[in-house]
Write an enzyme that holds these catalytic residues in place. Structure first.
Site, mmCIF file in Angstrom:
data_model
loop_
_atom_site.group_PDB
_atom_site.id
_atom_site.type_symbol
_atom_site.label_atom_id
_atom_site.label_comp_id
_atom_site.label_asym_id
_atom_site.label_seq_id
_atom_site.Cartn_x
_atom_site.Cartn_y
_atom_site.Cartn_z
ATOM 1 N N GLY A 1 -7.084 -23.425 -32.429
ATOM 2 C CA GLY A 1 -7.747 -22.663 -31.358
ATOM 3 C C GLY A 1 -8.037 -21.233 -31.779
ATOM 4 C CB ALA A 2 -8.665 -19.771 -35.028
ATOM 5 C CG ASP B 1 -11.009 -32.979 -28.728
ATOM 6 O OD1 ASP B 1 -10.026 -32.495 -28.120
ATOM 7 O OD2 ASP B 1 -11.858 -33.697 -28.171
ATOM 8 C CG ASN C 1 -3.537 -19.962 -30.069
ATOM 9 O OD1 ASN C 1 -3.033 -19.192 -29.242
ATOM 10 N ND2 ASN C 1 -4.844 -20.225 -30.084
ATOM 11 C CB SER D 1 2.754 -20.154 -20.953
ATOM 12 O OG SER D 1 2.393 -19.421 -19.787
ATOM 13 C CE1 TYR E 1 -1.322 -23.822 -20.494
ATOM 14 C CE2 TYR E 1 -0.135 -22.490 -18.897
ATOM 15 C CZ TYR E 1 -0.822 -22.603 -20.087
ATOM 16 O OH TYR E 1 -1.007 -21.493 -20.877
ATOM 17 C CB ALA F 1 2.447 -28.961 -21.702
HETATM 18 P P1 NAP Z 1 -8.803 -19.542 -24.542
HETATM 19 O O1 NAP Z 1 -9.412 -18.197 -24.645
HETATM 20 O O2 NAP Z 1 -9.231 -20.456 -23.458
HETATM 21 O O3 NAP Z 1 -8.979 -20.274 -25.970
HETATM 22 C C1 NAP Z 1 -8.470 -21.569 -26.120
HETATM 23 C C2 NAP Z 1 -8.557 -21.992 -27.568
HETATM 24 O O4 NAP Z 1 -8.021 -23.319 -27.671
HETATM 25 C C3 NAP Z 1 -9.987 -22.046 -28.066
HETATM 26 O O5 NAP Z 1 -10.020 -21.725 -29.439
HETATM 27 C C4 NAP Z 1 -10.365 -23.506 -27.839
HETATM 28 O O6 NAP Z 1 -11.368 -23.991 -28.730
HETATM 29 C C5 NAP Z 1 -9.035 -24.205 -28.135
HETATM 30 N N1 NAP Z 1 -8.974 -25.488 -27.449
HETATM 31 C C6 NAP Z 1 -9.191 -25.747 -26.129
HETATM 32 N N2 NAP Z 1 -9.115 -27.060 -25.893
HETATM 33 C C7 NAP Z 1 -8.859 -27.644 -27.088
HETATM 34 C C8 NAP Z 1 -8.710 -28.990 -27.513
HETATM 35 N N3 NAP Z 1 -8.837 -30.027 -26.670
HETATM 36 N N4 NAP Z 1 -8.477 -29.224 -28.824
HETATM 37 C C9 NAP Z 1 -8.374 -28.203 -29.688
HETATM 38 N N5 NAP Z 1 -8.523 -26.927 -29.375
HETATM 39 C C10 NAP Z 1 -8.762 -26.641 -28.075
HETATM 40 O O7 NAP Z 1 -7.221 -19.456 -24.374
HETATM 41 P P2 NAP Z 1 -6.196 -18.302 -24.764
HETATM 42 O O8 NAP Z 1 -5.922 -17.530 -23.552
HETATM 43 O O9 NAP Z 1 -6.576 -17.617 -26.020
HETATM 44 O O10 NAP Z 1 -4.903 -19.219 -25.012
HETATM 45 C C11 NAP Z 1 -4.318 -19.411 -26.285
HETATM 46 C C12 NAP Z 1 -2.908 -19.955 -26.086
HETATM 47 O O11 NAP Z 1 -2.144 -19.012 -25.326
HETATM 48 C C13 NAP Z 1 -2.870 -21.259 -25.281
HETATM 49 O O12 NAP Z 1 -1.864 -22.094 -25.786
HETATM 50 C C14 NAP Z 1 -2.517 -20.802 -23.889
HETATM 51 O O13 NAP Z 1 -1.888 -21.818 -23.152
HETATM 52 C C15 NAP Z 1 -1.582 -19.646 -24.207
HETATM 53 N N6 NAP Z 1 -1.408 -18.683 -23.130
HETATM 54 C C16 NAP Z 1 -2.455 -17.912 -22.698
HETATM 55 C C17 NAP Z 1 -2.222 -16.981 -21.684
HETATM 56 C C18 NAP Z 1 -3.297 -16.070 -21.165
HETATM 57 O O14 NAP Z 1 -3.023 -15.299 -20.219
HETATM 58 N N7 NAP Z 1 -4.492 -16.053 -21.722
HETATM 59 C C19 NAP Z 1 -0.955 -16.869 -21.110
HETATM 60 C C20 NAP Z 1 0.067 -17.676 -21.571
HETATM 61 C C21 NAP Z 1 -0.172 -18.577 -22.586
HETATM 62 P P3 NAP Z 1 -12.955 -23.921 -28.330
HETATM 63 O O15 NAP Z 1 -13.364 -22.487 -28.467
HETATM 64 O O16 NAP Z 1 -13.611 -24.791 -29.311
HETATM 65 O O17 NAP Z 1 -13.043 -24.415 -26.923
#
Ligand code: NAP
Length: 243
Positions: A11-12, A58, A85, A137, A150, A153
């Site tokens: 997810g980079a 995916d 990630n 999280s 979520y 998980a």
């Molecule tokens: P984000 O901006 O929505 O980005 C999600 C990333 O994961 C993207 O690179 C996306 O790829 C990839 N992804 C989504 N669905 C996928 C799938 N089915 N297979 C493979 N890759 C997939 O999310 P983020 O906020 O950066 O979150 C990153 C991590 O931090 C996650 O594990 C999330 O649960 C955790 N987190 C985030 C927050 C927050 O406040 N943002 C808080 C707590 C934890 P595409 O670009 O190709 O869609």
């Protein structure tokens, strides 16, 4: 010259994963990042230039996971840092949550960590050096209505982190979890004003976190400086939850 370590970051293409990939490059790593689409892969290539590359992955599809692992192995690079990630949400109140939404979120956020970690740990064991960093999280500790799938998980990821750390420590592989709070990414972009207001009122630092602030913590855990830290969850949440 210090040897160049290769890191895989799932997810980079955006958000926290993109920041982690950038930070690990700054730290001197070669980074293989994943995205779900070719356009995401191109974005990763443009961001990382000569210091990395992208692969399509995916996590909801076992064939896609197998293909991307093959593709990464074909680069011939030894993976010494793995950052699990990538994550996704599909929120609904429990009584309205369909089984497919439950399963998809568990598949992408938790089962994938098993599937991706396994092949790369083999090489780390051989080399007697490795770092696995799982992105959890804050909700794994605090709970959150509408997110039973979520939260289950993410809580699972913390347990996985501790159990795996106990298994592979003797091979000089550390396994840790970084638990972000409320971070400015696409994942949190569409929250209603009242949810945002409520969230900010619960954060002593009074603001949303930046993806780079999570990346700094991942960078530390991936470094030699964190060589005696394993099985831990480090919270990066502005004080939203005191673990
Ligand atoms: P984000 O901006 O929505 O980005 C999600 C990333 O994961 C993207 O690179 C996306 O790829 C990839 N992804 C989504 N669905 C996928 C799938 N089915 N297979 C493979 N890759 C997939 O999310 P983020 O906020 O950066 O979150 C990153 C991590 O931090 C996650 O594990 C999330 O649960 C955790 N987190 C985030 C927050 C927050 O406040 N943002 C808080 C707590 C934890 P595409 O670009 O190709 O869609």
């Amino acid at each position: 010259m210090a040897d160049i370590k290769t890191a895989v970051v799932t997810g980079a293409s955006r958000g926290i994963g993109a920041a982690i990939a950038q930070q690990l490059v700054k730290d001197g790593c070669y980074v293989i990042g994943s995205a779900t689409s070719e356009s995401g892969v191109e974005k990763i290539g443009e961001a990382l230039r000569d210091s990395g590359t992208g692969v399509v992955l995916d996590l909801s599809n076992v064939d896609s996971i197998a293909q991307s692992i093959e593709q990464i192995e074909a680069t011939g690079k030894e993976i010494s840092i793995l950052v699990n990630n990538a994550g996704a949400t599909q929120d609904n109140l429990f009584m309205r949550m369909k089984e497919e939404d439950w399963s998809r979120v568990i598949e992408i956020n938790l089962n994938s960590v098993y599937r991706i970690s396994k092949p790369f740990i083999r090489g780390m064991m051989r080399n007697r050096w490795g770092r696995i960093i799982n992105v959890g999280s804050v909700v794994a500790r605090g709970g959150n209505p509408g997110q039973t799938n979520y939260v289950a998980a993410k809580a699972g990821i913390e347990g996985f982190t501790r159990a795996l750390a106990a298994e592979v420590g003797s091979r000089n592989i550390t396994v840790n979890c970084v638990a972000p709070g409320y971070i400015k990414t696409d994942m949190t972009a569409d929250l209603s004003d009242s949810i945002v207001e409520n969230m900010l009122s619960r954060i002593p630092l009074g603001r949303q976190g930046d993806p780079a602030e999570v990346a700094e913590t991942v960078s530390f855990l991936a470094s030699e400086a964190a060589s005696y830290i394993t099985g831990q969850t480090i919270h990066v949440n502005g004080g939203m939850y005191f673990g």
